[in-house]
Design a protein around this motif. Structure first.
Motif, PDB file in Angstrom:
ATOM      1  N   TYR A  70       0.949  -1.153   0.143  1.00  0.00           N
ATOM      2  CA  TYR A  70       0.130   0.113   0.041  1.00  0.00           C
ATOM      3  C   TYR A  70       0.865   1.221  -0.036  1.00  0.00           C
ATOM      4  N   ASN A  71       0.903   1.997  -1.220  1.00  0.00           N
ATOM      5  CA  ASN A  71       1.675   3.144  -1.155  1.00  0.00           C
ATOM      6  C   ASN A  71       1.115   4.481  -1.315  1.00  0.00           C
ATOM      7  N   SER A  72       1.842   5.308  -0.811  1.00  0.00           N
ATOM      8  CA  SER A  72       1.544   6.876  -1.205  1.00  0.00           C
ATOM      9  C   SER A  72       2.606   7.674  -1.242  1.00  0.00           C
ATOM     10  N   VAL A  73       2.590   9.001  -1.409  1.00  0.00           N
ATOM     11  CA  VAL A  73       3.615   9.981  -1.148  1.00  0.00           C
ATOM     12  C   VAL A  73       4.237   9.982   0.177  1.00  0.00           C
ATOM     13  N   GLN A  99      -1.264   4.600   9.412  1.00  0.00           N
ATOM     14  CA  GLN A  99      -0.265   5.163   8.710  1.00  0.00           C
ATOM     15  C   GLN A  99       0.270   4.575   7.260  1.00  0.00           C
ATOM     16  N   MET A 100       1.152   5.144   6.753  1.00  0.00           N
ATOM     17  CA  MET A 100       1.639   4.846   5.341  1.00  0.00           C
ATOM     18  C   MET A 100       3.064   4.450   5.584  1.00  0.00           C
ATOM     19  N   PRO A 101       3.568   3.343   4.821  1.00  0.00           N
ATOM     20  CA  PRO A 101       2.860   2.631   3.886  1.00  0.00           C
ATOM     21  C   PRO A 101       2.496   1.129   4.806  1.00  0.00           C
ATOM     22  N   ALA A 102       2.144   0.403   4.042  1.00  0.00           N
ATOM     23  CA  ALA A 102       1.752  -1.112   4.793  1.00  0.00           C
ATOM     24  C   ALA A 102       2.071  -2.158   3.592  1.00  0.00           C
TER      25      ALA A 102
END
Length: 204
Positions: free
Chosen positions: A4-7, A50-53
């Motif tokens: 699970y991705n984000s900036v 929280q990110m990522p996972a």
């Protein structure tokens, strides 16, 4: 598995770690700016928001970047980015812990409590009056680390490790949010150029 991705610098750490390993893991993008990480269905998988996972094949979800990286290092031990022996792993973890607590955490919270306040004030307890002091702590500890880097190629010595990836990703982040590296830190500046030359530094 699913990533699970984000900036942000935290996902960047895991992506760079995976690039060093040559790993390609399917991704699902989570819109952090829109707060998707604090809403269902994501919080059902990662209650901290929280990110990522990293979701494993058996449904277990890992959400702390050091835990994710250590898991991947154990599953795919070559090249070793934590260490090949108990002694190497202990040294890497020692330096990663020092960097995380003394530099990354105050740097990140310094941002959240100031330039990032509009984004974070409704997501966590923010302490705006602490922002400048937190940034100063990060800067002071970077100066200390610069002294420790004298004569070293990488943070632990001659091995490129998770400690290098952690610091690199957060220094890249800091440069974008008003906390650039002081050029007086000449050892870290030279180290930074060595890291930038690695193909994994372009991981996104």
């Amino acid at each position: 598995m699913k990533f699970y991705n984000s900036v942000g610098p935290n996902p960047h750490v895991v992506k760079m770690f995976m690039a060093e390993k040559g790993l390609e893991i399917p991704r699902e993008e989570i819109n952090l700016m829109a707060g998707e990480n604090r809403q269902p269905p994501y919080v059902a998988k990662n209650p901290t928001g929280q990110m990522p996972a990293l979701e494993l094949d058996d449904g277990v979800v890992l959400s702390e970047i050091t835990a994710i990286c250590e898991y991947l290092d154990e599953k795919h031990p070559n090249p070793p980015l934590i260490g090949a022996t108990p002694e190497e792993r202990a040294v890497t973890r020692m330096w990663a812990r020092r960097i995380d607590l003394n530099i990354l955490e105050p740097m990140a919270n310094g941002f959240r409590y100031s330039q990032g306040l509009a984004l974070f004030q409704n997501r966590m307890r923010c302490i705006p009056q602490a922002a400048d002091d937190l940034k100063a702590i990060a800067a002071e500890k970077l100066a200390w680390l610069d002294g420790q880097m004298a004569g070293k190629t990488w943070i632990v010595g001659d091995r490129f490790t998770l400690a290098d990836i952690l610091l690199y990703c957060f220094l890249q982040f800091g440069a974008q949010v008003g906390q650039p590296l002081d050029p007086a830190n000449k050892n870290i500046a030279a180290w930074l150029e060595r890291v930038k030359a690695r193909p994994s530094a372009a991981a996104a």
